[in-house]
Write a protein that holds these residues in place. Structure first.
Motif, PDB file in Angstrom:
ATOM      1  N   HIS A  25       0.858  -1.176   0.000  1.00 58.89           N
ATOM      2  CA  HIS A  25       0.000   0.000   0.000  1.00 58.89           C
ATOM      3  C   HIS A  25       0.899   1.231   0.000  1.00 58.89           C
ATOM      4  O   HIS A  25       2.132   1.123   0.092  1.00 58.89           O
ATOM      5  CB  HIS A  25      -0.906   0.027   1.239  1.00 58.89           C
TER       6      HIS A  25
ATOM      7  N   CYS B 205      -3.996   5.920   1.072  1.00 59.46           N
ATOM      8  CA  CYS B 205      -3.208   4.998   0.252  1.00 59.46           C
ATOM      9  C   CYS B 205      -3.100   5.568  -1.158  1.00 59.46           C
ATOM     10  O   CYS B 205      -4.096   5.972  -1.734  1.00 59.46           O
ATOM     11  CB  CYS B 205      -3.891   3.632   0.223  1.00 59.46           C
TER      12      CYS B 205
ATOM     13  N   VAL C  76      -1.228   3.762  -3.566  1.00 64.91           N
ATOM     14  CA  VAL C  76      -0.833   2.648  -4.432  1.00 64.91           C
ATOM     15  C   VAL C  76      -2.106   1.853  -4.714  1.00 64.91           C
ATOM     16  O   VAL C  76      -2.743   1.341  -3.778  1.00 64.91           O
ATOM     17  CB  VAL C  76       0.217   1.738  -3.751  1.00 64.91           C
ATOM     18  N   PHE C  77      -2.500   1.783  -5.977  1.00 67.95           N
ATOM     19  CA  PHE C  77      -3.758   1.108  -6.296  1.00 67.95           C
ATOM     20  C   PHE C  77      -3.758  -0.321  -5.761  1.00 67.95           C
ATOM     21  O   PHE C  77      -2.873  -1.110  -6.076  1.00 67.95           O
ATOM     22  CB  PHE C  77      -4.017   1.101  -7.802  1.00 67.95           C
ATOM     23  N   CYS C  78      -4.768  -0.632  -4.916  1.00 68.25           N
ATOM     24  CA  CYS C  78      -4.775  -1.931  -4.255  1.00 68.25           C
ATOM     25  C   CYS C  78      -6.082  -2.679  -4.482  1.00 68.25           C
ATOM     26  O   CYS C  78      -6.323  -3.707  -3.856  1.00 68.25           O
ATOM     27  CB  CYS C  78      -4.472  -1.774  -2.766  1.00 68.25           C
TER      28      CYS C  78
ATOM     29  N   HIS D 156      -9.849   0.887  -3.197  1.00 68.64           N
ATOM     30  CA  HIS D 156      -8.660   1.724  -2.985  1.00 68.64           C
ATOM     31  C   HIS D 156      -8.992   3.191  -2.740  1.00 68.64           C
ATOM     32  O   HIS D 156      -8.408   3.827  -1.853  1.00 68.64           O
ATOM     33  CB  HIS D 156      -7.729   1.574  -4.187  1.00 68.64           C
TER      34      HIS D 156
ATOM     35  N   MET E 199      -9.597   4.237   0.790  1.00 68.65           N
ATOM     36  CA  MET E 199      -8.625   3.849   1.811  1.00 68.65           C
ATOM     37  C   MET E 199      -7.890   5.078   2.325  1.00 68.65           C
ATOM     38  O   MET E 199      -6.909   5.529   1.734  1.00 68.65           O
ATOM     39  CB  MET E 199      -7.638   2.819   1.236  1.00 68.65           C
TER      40      MET E 199
HETATM   41 CU   LIG Z   1      -4.707   1.441  -2.093  1.00 68.10          CU
END
Ligand SMILES: [Cu+2]
Length: 117
Positions: A63, A98, A100-102, A106, A109
């Motif tokens: 993340h 966050c 960072v694409f999760c 996402h 987040m």
């Molecule tokens: Cu994310």
């Protein structure tokens, strides 16, 4: 009854969730757990002029941890402890999230740093 409520408050102040409470004089540190698609706790309190270290771990995947108001961003890699220290200079409410694409959740987040005078 009263004692039970107090214990519940203590539990909420740990990494389990809720608002993290900070000791008055100790160097402030808050443990934050990242997982799809939440930070726990997602509300953190700080004081103006007092350094605060976020100790962030991920329990699933990579993340990101970004706080634009403090010029901070870092990756959070599973199995490693990521430490980010900020020093609030004014009261207010500041976002962390966050970056960072999760996955599908996402965009949701994120969390809030509440800085008190
Ligand atoms: Cu994310």
């Amino acid at each position: 009854m009263r004692r039970r409520y107090f214990i519940a408050l203590l539990a909420a102040g740990s990494a389990a969730g809720g608002v993290a409470r900070l000791a008055a004089d100790a160097p402030a540190e808050v443990e934050v757990i990242a997982e799809k698609f939440d930070f726990t706790p997602d509300t953190v309190k700080a004081k103006v002029g007092k350094p605060l270290t976020f100790v962030v771990t991920s329990i699933d995947r990579v993340h990101g941890f970004k706080m634009p108001d403090f010029g901070v961003r870092t990756d959070i890699v599973p199995g490693a402890e990521t430490r980010v220290t900020i020093t609030p200079t004014r009261p207010g409410t500041f976002a962390f999230f966050c970056d960072v694409f999760c996955g599908d959740g996402h965009e949701e987040m994120g969390g809030t740093l509440v800085v008190e005078a």
